[in-house]
Design a protein around this motif. Structure first.
Motif, short mmCIF file in Angstrom:
data_model
loop_
_atom_site.label_atom_id
_atom_site.label_comp_id
_atom_site.label_asym_id
_atom_site.label_seq_id
_atom_site.Cartn_x
_atom_site.Cartn_y
_atom_site.Cartn_z
N HIS A 175 -5.57 -3.05 -3.93
CA HIS A 175 -5.50 -3.49 -5.32
C HIS A 175 -4.51 -4.65 -5.40
O HIS A 175 -3.30 -4.46 -5.40
N GLU A 212 -11.08 -3.02 -12.58
CA GLU A 212 -10.36 -1.87 -13.00
C GLU A 212 -10.58 -1.67 -14.49
O GLU A 212 -10.42 -2.59 -15.29
N HIS A 218 -2.41 3.54 -10.22
CA HIS A 218 -1.07 3.47 -10.83
C HIS A 218 -0.54 4.87 -11.14
O HIS A 218 0.11 5.08 -12.17
N SER A 233 -0.77 -4.22 -6.36
CA SER A 233 -1.24 -4.74 -7.66
C SER A 233 -0.58 -6.08 -7.98
O SER A 233 -0.37 -6.40 -9.14
N HIS A 277 -4.30 -8.89 -7.14
CA HIS A 277 -4.98 -9.93 -7.93
C HIS A 277 -4.78 -11.28 -7.25
O HIS A 277 -3.90 -12.06 -7.62
N PHE A 290 -9.36 -8.21 -13.99
CA PHE A 290 -8.36 -7.73 -14.94
C PHE A 290 -8.04 -8.77 -15.99
O PHE A 290 -8.73 -9.77 -16.14
#
Ligand SMILES: [Zn+2]
Lengths: 84, 274
Positions: B7, B106, B170, B218, B9, B34
Motif C-alpha cells: 500500500h 481503497e 490501517h 501508505s 501512493h 485515493f
C-alpha cells in the motif's frame, strides 16, 4: 526461531527511549501550563489526563485501552439509528 | 532481503524515492486509488487518474525494477456526494480487467456518514459482482474503531463476501483483532505520527502472529516514509526475529494475498511462479 526477550532485556533496550518520552510529556504539560488561559475544560485536555492515568495503571493491554480512550463509541444498531 | 510494499501512493512520490526503495530491496508495490489532497472537479479527473495509475506509474516503477500493481476505487473522502460517486463508480469496470489491477480499493469510511455508507455499498457490490478482491481504508483517529466495526458489519451482512479475499487496512491495537477474527487480512500502516510505528507493529506481530498480516507505508503526499517497511524489518531483526519470519510479513504474505487477484502478473525475481 523467535524467542521473545525477557522483561529485563526489553527494559534495558527501552529505558532511555521511555525516559525521553516521559521528559517530553512533562515538558509539554509545562508548556501548556505556561500559556495564557486554562485548558482544563477542553475535552482534549481531559482525555490526555485520562491517558496519563491509564499509563500508570497496573493492568496490561494498555495500548489497546489507550486507543479506545481516544475512540468514538460504536453502536451495533447503527443501521437503524437515523442519526448516524 | 527483498520486500513488497502492499500500500503506497506512488503517484505522490518522486523518482528519488523509487531509487532508494529499489536499493533497499523493494520489488513490488501496490497503489490504491485515493484522495489527492483536494477534491476532483469531475469524473474526467478520475478517469485520467485511473489511467495514470494503470499506464504511467507502472512505467515509472519499471525503470527501477519495481513491479507496480493497482487497486481501483473511490476513496471515502470523495464518497459523500453519492450521485457524483456513482458516476465515478461507473468508470471503474473498464479498468478492472487491466493487467495488475488487484481489485477494488481503497474503499471504506472516513466520517462514517450515511452517504459514505451508500457509496461504499455500491463499491462492494461492484467488487462482488465482478469477483474482485477488496482493500478497505479504515478511518483515522477517533473514527477508526467505529468505522472498522461498521465496515465489518457491512461485510458480515453480505453472503457473497469471502473474507480471505479482503484486506482491512490501517489496523491498530484496538482494531486488528476485529479484522483477523472476521477472517480478513489485517494491514498495518507505519506512519510518523498517526497509525503505527515499527515497534508497535512488531508488538502486533508478536501478539497476533503474522499469518494474515500485511505491513505497508501508505506513503503519500503527506508526512510519510516510503522506507517504512524496511524500518519495520530492521526493528524485527533487532528484536530477534529470524529472516524467515520477517520475509513472511513483508514478502510471502503480500504475495499470497495478491496472487488471489485474477489480473496479477508479477514474476518474482527468484523465478518462483506468480
Ligand atoms: Zn492509502
Amino acid at each position: 526461531m523467535f524467542t521473545p526477550c525477557s522483561a529485563a532485556e526489553t527494559l534495558d533496550r527501552e529505558f532511555l527511549t521511555f525516559r525521553a518520552k516521559l521528559v517530553d510529556l512533562a515538558a509539554t504539560l509545562d508548556r501548556i501550563d505556561r500559556g495564557e488561559g486554562t485548558p482544563t475544560a477542553d475535552p482534549r485536555y481531559k482525555l490526555l489526563r485520562q491517558g496519563l492515568e491509564l499509563l500508570a495503571a497496573q493492568e496490561g493491554d494498555r495500548a489497546s485501552r489507550m486507543q479506545m480512550l481516544f475512540s468514538l463509541p460504536y453502536d451495533p444498531r447503527w443501521r437503524t439509528d437515523t442519526s448516524t | 532481503m527483498n520486500f513488497i510494499d502492499p500500500h503506497i501512493h506512488i503517484a505522490s512520490r518522486t523518482t528519488d524515492d523509487l531509487a532508494v526503495m529499489a536499493r533497499m530491496g523493494c520489488v513490488l508495490v501496490a497503489e490504491p486509488a485515493f484522495w489527492m489532497g483536494y477534491d476532483r472537479s469531475g469524473t474526467n479527473s478520475f478517469h485520467d487518474y485511473f489511467r495514470q495509475l494503470t499506464e504511467w506509474e507502472p512505467r515509472r516503477c519499471a525503470n527501477y525494477g519495481i513491479h507496480h500493481c493497482v487497486w481501483m476505487g473511490i476513496n471515502a473522502k470523495e464518497a459523500e456526494d453519492v450521485g457524483f460517486a456513482r458516476e465515478v463508480i461507473a468508470e471503474l469496470p473498464q479498468f478492472l480487467d487491466r493487467p495488475d489491477v488487484l481489485g477494488v480499493g481503497e474503499i471504506g469510511l472516513h466520517k462514517c456518514t450515511k452517504n459514505e455508507v451508500a457509496t461504499l455499498e455500491a463499491l462492494i457490490d461492484l467488487a462482488l459482482s465482478s469477483n474482485e478482491q477488496m482493500l478497505f481504508h479504515t478511518p483515522h483517529l477517533e473514527d477508526k474503531y467505529k468505522g472498522t466495526r461498521m465496515i465489518l458489519d457491512l461485510l458480515a451482512n453480505e453472503p457473497r463476501v469471502d473474507p480471505a479475499r479482503v484486506c482491512i487496512d490501517h489496523c491498530e491495537e484496538h482494531t486488528i483483532r476485529l479484522a483477523l477474527e472476521a477472517g480478513c487480512w489485517a494491514g498495518i500502516t507505519l506512519y510518523p505520527t498517526t497509525k503505527a510505528t515499527p515497534e508497535r507493529t512488531a508488538d502486533m506481530v508478536e501478539l497476533y502472529g503474522s499469518e494474515r498480516l500485511l505491513v505497508n507505508s501508505s506513503a503519500d503526499w503527506g508526512p510519510s516514509n516510503p522506507l517504512a517497511v524496511p524500518d519495520f524489518m530492521f526493528t524485527m531483526r533487532k528484536r530477534g526475529h529470524g529472516p524467515a519470519a520477517i520475509r513472511q510479513t513483508v514478502y510471502d504474505n503480500p504475495l499470497r494475498f495478491m496472487r488471489a487477484s485474477r489480473n496479477f502478473r508479477f514474476t518474482p525475481p527468484d523465478g518462483s511462479s506468480a
